[in-house]
Enzyme design. Structure first.
Site, PDB file in Angstrom:
ATOM      1  CG  HIS A 108      -1.862  -1.225   1.176  1.00  0.00           C
ATOM      2  ND1 HIS A 108      -3.085  -1.232   0.538  1.00  0.00           N
ATOM      3  CD2 HIS A 108      -1.692  -2.469   1.682  1.00  0.00           C
ATOM      4  CE1 HIS A 108      -3.638  -2.428   0.669  1.00  0.00           C
ATOM      5  NE2 HIS A 108      -2.812  -3.193   1.355  1.00  0.00           N
ATOM      6  CG  HIS A 112      -1.590   1.465  -2.970  1.00  0.00           C
ATOM      7  ND1 HIS A 112      -1.231   2.710  -2.498  1.00  0.00           N
ATOM      8  CD2 HIS A 112      -2.601   1.044  -2.158  1.00  0.00           C
ATOM      9  CE1 HIS A 112      -1.986   3.024  -1.445  1.00  0.00           C
ATOM     10  NE2 HIS A 112      -2.829   2.038  -1.232  1.00  0.00           N
ATOM     11  CG  HIS A 118      -6.772  -3.085   2.456  1.00  0.00           C
ATOM     12  ND1 HIS A 118      -5.634  -3.268   3.214  1.00  0.00           N
ATOM     13  CD2 HIS A 118      -6.987  -1.735   2.434  1.00  0.00           C
ATOM     14  CE1 HIS A 118      -5.179  -2.101   3.622  1.00  0.00           C
ATOM     15  NE2 HIS A 118      -5.992  -1.165   3.177  1.00  0.00           N
ATOM     16  CD  GLU A 241      -6.284   3.496  -1.100  1.00  0.00           C
ATOM     17  OE1 GLU A 241      -7.255   3.634  -0.319  1.00  0.00           O
ATOM     18  OE2 GLU A 241      -5.321   2.734  -0.852  1.00  0.00           O
TER      19      GLU A 241
END
Length: 276
Positions: A108, A112, A118, A241
């Site tokens: 992360h 990513h 998760h 992200e």
């Protein structure tokens, strides 16, 4: 020249003639990423050149929205920067037959993608890893929107964006880009992200299946887990992200994102580009 030497020469020549000549990104210093010796120049038949970071390709048609992995980029929820990522395990300079590097990085980090495992243990144990993510969702038309700069992404903000039904991929540019948070060494936990009600409004009122944001988490810190749970519960929304959206105009693009095929991983570094 024997065949093996010819192949090596071709690869060597290609590696230098293919280097672009655009200016380096201002976040990088002026030191070269690698150097070319006079002997190498003579062998390859090219003039001295320095590799640079390329932000746009094809005369601006292709825009790279992936952050380069730098030792001084922020590490989530840490005052320390990411640190070294690539380690040279074997080196030509030390007598090895070739250069061999190793990659050591948290899943992360930098730009990513999150998989359902998760934040859901049952999904993790069932194998819903990055290798199961739908490439059809990760690639296709996408809308880049600017989010109001004075608040997190709440239900009210989502409603104000007027994203029409049928839009499946949206990249949300926020105050994070203006503040250049991904260019800082320390992770700034005051970043902008989705609140739980904003995530729920998106799920209930849009057809969005890919959510992209410009910091290390799509969820604001105050709703860090709860917003992730809303997004990933159905397993049909993909979160991307830490996108690099500096200087990209709002509008519709062709988005292409490809994570590594990491079996058992709940996240992965991902390369994302926009095509005009």
């Amino acid at each position: 020249m024997v065949p093996s030497q010819a192949i090596l020469f071709f690869l060597f020549l290609y590696s230098f003639t293919a280097i672009a000549t655009q200016s380096a990104h201002p976040a990088f210093d002026d030191s070269p990423l690698c150097t070319v010796t006079e002997d190498a120049e003579e062998l390859a038949g090219v003039s001295s050149t320095t590799p640079v970071e390329i932000e746009e390709h094809g005369n601006g048609r292709i825009i790279d929205i992936t952050h380069a992995y730098r030792p001084d980029m922020p590490k989530f929820m840490s005052v320390d920067s990411l640190g070294q990522v690539v380690f040279l395990r074997e080196s030509l300079a030390n007598g090895s037959l070739a250069n061999f590097s190793e990659l050591k990085i948290g899943m992360h980090s930098g730009t990513h993608v999150d998989a359902p495992g998760h934040v859901f243990q049952e999904y993790y144990e069932a194998g819903f890893d990055v290798n199961t993510l739908d490439l059809d969702v990760l690639n296709g038309p996408a809308l880049l929107v600017d989010v109001p700069r004075d608040k997190n992404i709440t239900a009210e903000v989502m409603e104000s964006l007027h994203i029409p039904r049928g839009v499946r991929r949206v990249l949300f540019r926020t105050l994070n880009t203006d503040r250049k948070l991904m260019w800082k060494k320390e992770c700034d936990m005051s970043y902008v992200g989705f609140m739980k009600d904003g995530a729920q409004w998106l799920v209930d009122n849009t057809d969005i299946k890919l959510v992209g944001l410009d910091f290390l988490s799509v969820a604001a810190f105050d709703d860090l887990i709860s917003a992730h749970l809303v997004f990933l519960k159905s397993r049909d929304i993909i979160l991307v992200e830490a996108l690099k959206l500096d200087g990209v105009k709002p509008g519709i693009y062709s988005l292409h994102c490809l994570p590594l095929r990491l079996v058992g991983a709940e996240g992965s570094p991902i390369r994302c580009i926009l095509i005009k």
